[in-house]
Design an enzyme around this catalytic site. Structure first.
Site, PDB file in Angstrom:
ATOM      1  N   GLU C  60     -49.469 -42.887  30.163  1.00  0.00           N
ATOM      2  CA  GLU C  60     -49.017 -41.563  29.428  1.00  0.00           C
ATOM      3  C   GLU C  60     -47.796 -41.367  30.045  1.00  0.00           C
ATOM      4  O   GLU C  60     -46.842 -40.589  29.163  1.00  0.00           O
ATOM      5  CB  GLU C  60     -50.016 -40.579  29.852  1.00  0.00           C
ATOM      6  CG  GLU C  60     -51.455 -40.615  28.952  1.00  0.00           C
ATOM      7  CD  GLU C  60     -52.178 -41.686  29.558  1.00  0.00           C
ATOM      8  OE1 GLU C  60     -52.043 -42.281  30.570  1.00  0.00           O
ATOM      9  OE2 GLU C  60     -53.362 -42.073  28.694  1.00  0.00           O
ATOM     10  N   HIS C 129     -62.934 -35.247  29.252  1.00  0.00           N
ATOM     11  CA  HIS C 129     -62.648 -35.013  27.976  1.00  0.00           C
ATOM     12  C   HIS C 129     -62.932 -33.715  27.210  1.00  0.00           C
ATOM     13  O   HIS C 129     -62.973 -33.619  26.063  1.00  0.00           O
ATOM     14  CB  HIS C 129     -63.654 -36.149  27.232  1.00  0.00           C
ATOM     15  CG  HIS C 129     -63.292 -37.497  27.358  1.00  0.00           C
ATOM     16  ND1 HIS C 129     -63.511 -38.234  28.561  1.00  0.00           N
ATOM     17  CD2 HIS C 129     -63.134 -38.591  26.636  1.00  0.00           C
ATOM     18  CE1 HIS C 129     -63.100 -39.455  28.310  1.00  0.00           C
ATOM     19  NE2 HIS C 129     -62.726 -39.613  27.311  1.00  0.00           N
TER      20      HIS C 129
HETATM   21  C1  LIG Z   1     -55.497 -42.238  31.868  1.00  0.00           C
HETATM   22  C2  LIG Z   1     -56.206 -42.280  30.737  1.00  0.00           C
HETATM   23  N1  LIG Z   1     -55.575 -42.764  29.408  1.00  0.00           N
HETATM   24  C3  LIG Z   1     -56.667 -42.833  28.468  1.00  0.00           C
HETATM   25  C4  LIG Z   1     -57.767 -43.067  28.733  1.00  0.00           C
HETATM   26  C5  LIG Z   1     -58.764 -43.379  27.364  1.00  0.00           C
HETATM   27  N2  LIG Z   1     -59.024 -44.734  27.499  1.00  0.00           N
HETATM   28  C6  LIG Z   1     -60.320 -44.802  27.871  1.00  0.00           C
HETATM   29  S1  LIG Z   1     -60.757 -46.373  28.316  1.00  0.00           S
HETATM   30  C7  LIG Z   1     -59.159 -46.929  27.350  1.00  0.00           C
HETATM   31  C8  LIG Z   1     -58.837 -48.374  27.363  1.00  0.00           C
HETATM   32  C9  LIG Z   1     -58.969 -49.097  28.419  1.00  0.00           C
HETATM   33  O1  LIG Z   1     -58.834 -50.518  28.558  1.00  0.00           O
HETATM   34  P1  LIG Z   1     -58.990 -51.270  29.619  1.00  0.00           P
HETATM   35  O2  LIG Z   1     -58.096 -51.015  30.840  1.00  0.00           O
HETATM   36  O3  LIG Z   1     -58.349 -52.828  29.112  1.00  0.00           O
HETATM   37  O4  LIG Z   1     -60.360 -51.445  30.128  1.00  0.00           O
HETATM   38  P2  LIG Z   1     -61.723 -51.729  29.139  1.00  0.00           P
HETATM   39  O5  LIG Z   1     -62.000 -50.561  28.618  1.00  0.00           O
HETATM   40  O6  LIG Z   1     -61.357 -52.947  28.143  1.00  0.00           O
HETATM   41  O7  LIG Z   1     -62.674 -52.383  30.308  1.00  0.00           O
HETATM   42  C10 LIG Z   1     -58.495 -45.734  27.164  1.00  0.00           C
HETATM   43  C11 LIG Z   1     -57.199 -45.793  26.332  1.00  0.00           C
HETATM   44  C12 LIG Z   1     -58.139 -42.883  29.819  1.00  0.00           C
HETATM   45  N3  LIG Z   1     -59.547 -42.957  30.108  1.00  0.00           N
HETATM   46  N4  LIG Z   1     -57.378 -42.663  30.763  1.00  0.00           N
END
Ligand SMILES: Cc1ncc(C[n+]2csc(CCOP(=O)(O)OP(=O)(O)O)c2C)c(N)n1
Ligand SMILES: Cc1ncc(C[n+]2csc(CCOP(=O)(O)OP(=O)(O)O)c2C)c(N)n1
Ligand SMILES: [Mg+2]
Ligand SMILES: [Mg+2]
Lengths: 326, 388, 326, 388
Positions: C60, C129
């Site tokens: 972000e 959220h």
């Molecule tokens: C700081 C932050 N930004 C956005 C989100 C929303 N979000 C939740 S999971 C996710 C994707 C995460 O991807 P990854 O790190 O590859 O983990 P995966 O879900 O594939 O296990 C996002 C953007 C969040 N939880 N925290």
């Protein structure tokens, strides 16, 4: 008893806590060999070693985030953020982790982390070195927020903050760093509880409510007002979260008038909450609306105009005049 | 050599301006994928790796197989419970069982895990009751188990944050002179977060005993890994001065061997390691997600052939270490687990409204006390004495 | 005129702005092919291409920081933060850079960056959220902060935000995303200015002041109160910074009573500023102190108790009763 | 090879636990320092480098020499002005002239620089009036020049922030299809900030034409570089998939050649480059700092022998390209500059108090207008009509 500047009082408080508990740590940028840019940690690195007084990489989120991890392992970190304007990179760790983890864990873990921040203006500094951001922290449940106005409080409040099992944002009014007071660091204990406000001067006609750097301004204003025959009470809040409304409202019930003074912009500042709550609690006692004196709604200005930005004796007394004339 | 030899060395500083080749985000050709550490092929054949060896008994392999099956069954049940409205959300680990069980089993009891929100398999290996994991997804708490009971920290939703907590915890281990190590779990998407990179810096500067375990499941919600990095993620480590390894994340034995090595490396005072487990998120990001909007089903089909459980089953059967009876008993056990979870969730009590005011502070806070009293007086003013 | 959900209205607003100005960009996590987790950017990636509708890395601070750079190069980025609780990693870029750079440059550069944030609770989500953090942004000089309560406002306010030459924090009440209203997206222009509050319902006995998700709760409360013979006025603030105190105080001058309603914790929330300023401006008109209904001073709770946390019709009317009984 | 070969490859996954070697932060032995790109030795001898060549005319070298001298003189004058109370603070570039003038001269006018607070030499090369730089240090503004006039952004004090602005700006260049590039300046300390690492990710994923120029002056206030990284900083780049180069930061010709190459690399669509200019902060961090508290004077003495100006002067003189007259004229010019700066600062007007309310918003804001009116009424109530 001997004479301590606020810097020396804070330094002594850290020393005492490092001696008292081997789990207590000091960490931050330049807190080690340099002793901090304000010398609050002077000599601690030498006496307690680099395992306990830790120079960190230049990354505030990392500092607070690893302090959380250290706390989870049973340590009691006292973190220094070098200047007010540099705490924001750590904001996520403070607001989403430090403040909320105890509740998230249903009390299973504690986060006894103190975040020391030299804050507020009046020292002629460049941008980002004069900010008053207490409102952000005070609005955040899970944090405690305190700020001393003098060396004696600084000493005892810091010791209490370090021992507190909750995260404490400890705001140090840097323009008061070199103020002096008599202090006995070996006295039995704190003169009062961490979260009590203090009537710094008694008076009858109106109550000035302030904290940190503005307490002295209000005391000066009250002294000046006395010459005009006005008797002003000054309340030093000391703790912003929790906020000791009992002491505040008891005073306003007596005086019928209140002026809140802080450096932060008035809009959405601590003065708003104080005004709202005083009015709720003292509606019929109030002779005038609670007035607020503070910074303007603008970025903290260049130092050559900071005096205009900062509340001073004249602006405080102007508000008192308006209150009395209401 | 002063120019880092791993990326685009200039032949000669050209005095003349080269014509600019217009380039758009994402259009850079991906570099060839490096070979993965693998000890068990997708066909279930045991292979050796020059750098990582592993000795296992048939019994141990059966126990691993059991973990994989039970974890998948638990996960499937949770997905079903979400569909039935018992959970508000579920983040499935489908496809990532080997990465989680392999790394989870590599830990000793004294080792500490800092998970994201998807490490159900790691929780299992650490001995956390799966029911505990469901509380936050049902909306009865935000986690709430005691992290110190099994050395398994609370799930962390803010991407990347926990890598710093893990690093700080590991710094504490060093200060204690203890023999433990830490695993910080995170995803491919998380690798972009400032916090993760700050954790790399702190861990390497303080030589902290932490293993950064990245499950590269190819997707961060709808974004493929190329939106996070144009080189394999395990390579990030070298720039911070510690080793990075890419392991076949669908090979539970390789994950076990590599993580065990990494933990030993870390606990022996050699500092952090980054392990990239190359795997695939077989399901949706969470039950709220619809992957058909952004990815091809062929991709899924290709990864099905690399299934982490199938390959271990094939290996066990081929070696004669698992008969039908064993497989059936694991199956039965998994059904039992599913039943327990189902019943446990359905009877999981809602928190009392006043829980809002509990544990906000450890040492108390006047405002919380005041608001709690106000709330209670307000609630008492209703018939029945409580509001929803 | 046709029926739009708030999501569709926001989507249409973005489409119109992308069409109108080739410098306008949409960027954020999953805003591309997926169309955003709430589908606010649905179809834009397909129609405007990945150069204008940009899936960013998961960071972000990086999103807001690069948006600032793009703005410096003449672009007009509309940034999406996926959920309220994930804006904090960008807090430094928002507070120290986005908000202050125009002033720092003495006006030489402009930062027309819109930061869209789905915020507030009521959708049964997991932690982080459901947060209402408007107070942090409203206290920050240099930012504008707005929040629509219905699809029509959402459409026009987003279009105005994108065209605004100042950074705008655009807070989208996610529990109202699927509310519907009739909207003509091709009408000549916005029905009113970006920063005007709106009297959403007229009344005589007391003024309910709300914004974003709580406007509907207040309208429902006013409707219910009518059955009891009470006439409540509802003011929808729409803009939190600047805040249209003229509309607010005009209403309170008439009714003599005010209740502010928001989801954020009461302590240091918008209600504090409203109460303080209304009291300053309407001291003699007030029959009772301005009362506040809001979230408690605690982290946003698990969804199974969020209804207790969130102000609802009963809590609003309870405050009205207390105000009237004062 | 799956284990990254640049850091600690395991020979074999040891089944046995190695005895833990306790290790303390900072006690890790620093790796041998890599060779620097150098084109001019400390003795002023011109050398060739296999990867980076540079063609220069005597005239160009004299112009570079002039830049170096004038920038140092300006900087010294500013330090003096701070001591005299004319400035509140000064961040001296002493010792870093070559890194700044070399990289600054590598830019074309269309290229954009995003400085920290110490890039006075870069500002000079971009044609910014040095007086403009002094405003913020005097406390009359927070910067305040028009960044677009010379493509030189405002000084950024929050460490690392500007690297993201630079990256975003560079992304905009790509969108414009333009031929420009960007330099993001930052320090060794800054390399630890999340923002800088996020900038690396964005720049590489979008292939943005940005050169990350790290002046490793060995210190971040009182912290030596080992507190930020246990490997040379230029190596960070490879983990993000772009080239990193370490250059002798006290060699203006090497800095020029390497940065020119890097800018061309970037503008040609090849994406970002990290240049680490290995140099030394000869003075205090700022005029508020006292380096005697944390560093040895021997270190300073050693670096004095590598002075960036001396070596170019030696080279010019040896080649017969500079005679005493030339050297004197540069000296005279530098005195003239110092005088102009001195006078300019002393007569620099204070901002009017009402400046507080200006430029808070571009489109206006009711509260600012209201407070301004209140302030003006209040000020008018005083004799003379203005308060300080
Ligand atoms: C700081 C932050 N930004 C956005 C989100 C929303 N979000 C939740 S999971 C996710 C994707 C995460 O991807 P990854 O790190 O590859 O983990 P995966 O879900 O594939 O296990 C996002 C953007 C969040 N939880 N925290
Ligand atoms: C986010 C942030 N944290 C802390 C500071 C205080 N600070 C100013 S300069 C500095 C050291 C910077 O070191 P480096 O990046 O090496 O640059 P140098 O000063 O050596 O040029 C620090 C800690 C700051 N300006 N910003
Ligand atoms: Mg992923
Ligand atoms: Mg440095």
């Amino acid at each position: 008893m001997s004479s301590f500047t606020m810097v020396k009082a804070l330094n002594e408080a850290l020393r005492k806590e490092l001696e008292a508990d081997p789990k207590t740590l000091v960490m931050g940028e330049d807190v080690g060999r340099l002793g901090g840019v304000f010398r609050v940690t002077d000599g601690l690195h030498k006496d307690f070693g680099e395992d306990r007084v830790i120079d960190t990489p230049l990354a505030e989120s990392g500092i607070v985030g690893t302090a959380i991890g250290l706390a989870l392992r049973g340590y009691r970190p006292v973190v220094e953020i070098q200047f007010d304007g540099f705490v924001y990179p750590a904001f996520d760790q403070i607001v989403s982790q430090l403040a909320k983890m105890h509740a998230r864990a249903l009390g299973h873990v504690k986060l006894p982390v103190t975040v020391r921040i030299p804050y507020a203006g009046g020292i002629g500094a460049v941008e980002h070195h004069s900010e008053s951001h207490e409102a952000y922290f005070a609005h955040t449940a899970g944090l405690k927020v305190v700020t001393p106005s003098n060396p004696v409080d600084a000493y005892w409040m810091l010791r209490q903050a370090v021992r507190c099992d909750d995260p404490v944002i400890f705001l140090e009014p840097k323009r008061r760093y070199w103020d002096k007071a008599e202090l006995d660091p070996n006295a039995a204990g704190a003169p009062s509880r961490l979260h009590d406000a203090r009537v710094a001067r008694e008076g009858r006609d109106a109550t000035l409510i302030a904290y940190g750097p503005m307490v002295k301004v209000c005391l000066d204003a009250a002294a000046a007002a006395e010459e005009d025959g006005r008797s002003l009470e000054v309340v030093d809040l000391r703790s912003l979260s929790p906020l000791d409304f009992d002491t505040v409202t008891a005073s306003v019930q007596r005086t019928g008038r209140a002026v809140v003074v802080h450096e932060a912009p008035v809009f959405m500042g601590m003065g708003a909450e104080l005004a709202a709550r005083i009015t709720e609690r003292c509606f019929y006692a109030l002779e005038a609306p609670v007035l607020r004196v503070g910074g303007y709604f603008a970025p903290y200005p260049p130092s050559r105009v900071e005096e205009t930005f900062l509340p001073d004796l004249d602006r405080v007394l102007d508000a008192v005049d308006r209150s009395l004339a209401f | 050599m002063t120019v880092d030899s791993t990326a685009g060395v200039p032949k000669k500083a050209s005095g003349t301006r080269r014509k600019r080749v217009p380039s758009r985000a994402g259009s850079v050709a991906p570099p060839p994928q490096p070979e993965l550490v693998q000890l068990l092929t997708p066909e279930g054949e045991r292979v050796e790796h020059p750098d990582f060896s592993l000795e296992t008994t048939p019994e141990e392999l059966r126990a691993i197989y059991r973990d994989l099956v039970l974890v998948r069954r638990f996960d499937g049940e949770a997905t079903a419970l979400q569909r039935q409205g018992e959970l508000g959300l579920w983040a499935s680990l489908l496809g990532q069982e080997a990465a989680q069980v392999g790394s989870g089993r590599a830990m000793r009891p004294g080792d500490y895990a800092f998970p994201t929100y998807r490490e159900h398999g790691v929780a299992w290996c650490k001995g956390v009751d799966p029911l505990n994991l469901l509380g936050m997804f049902r909306g009865v708490n935000h986690g709430g188990w005691d992290p110190n009971e099994k050395n398994f920290h609370l799930y962390t939703i803010v991407i990347g944050s926990q890598t710093l907590h893990a690093t700080g915890y590991a710094m504490g281990i060093t200060k204690d002179g203890a023999d433990d190590a830490v695993i910080a779990y995170f995803g491919d998407g998380a690798s972009s977060q400032g916090d993760v990179n700050e954790a790399f810096t702190f861990a390497s500067v303080y030589n902290a005993p932490v293993v950064f375990f990245c499950q590269n499941n190819q997707w961060a919600i709808s974004e493929p890994t190329e939106k996070q990095s144009r080189v394999p993620i395990y390579r990030r480590a070298s720039g911070f001065g510690f080793p990075g390894v890419r392991v076949d994340g669908n090979d539970v034995l390789a994950c076990l061997a590599v993580t065990r090595w990494a933990l030993d490396h870390a606990r022996s005072g050699n500092g952090p390691v980054l392990v990239e487990a190359f795997t695939y998120r077989m399901g949706a990001h969470t039950t709220s997600d619809d992957p058909s909007r952004y990815r091809m089903s062929e991709e899924l089909e290709a990864w099905k052939l690399k299934d982490p459980i199938e390959r271990l089953r094939a290996h066990l059967v081929r070696e004669g270490w698992a008969d039908q009876e064993f497989l059936d008993s694991v199956e039965a056990e998994s059904e039992q687990l599913a039943r327990r979870v189902r019943e446990g969730v359905r009877t999981m009590p809602d928190p009392s409204p006043a829980a809002i005011f509990e544990h906000v502070y450890a040492d108390g806070h006047a405002l919380v006390d005041e608001e709690r009293a106000q709330y209670e007086a307000y609630a008492a003013s209703f018939e029945g004495g409580e509001v929803r």
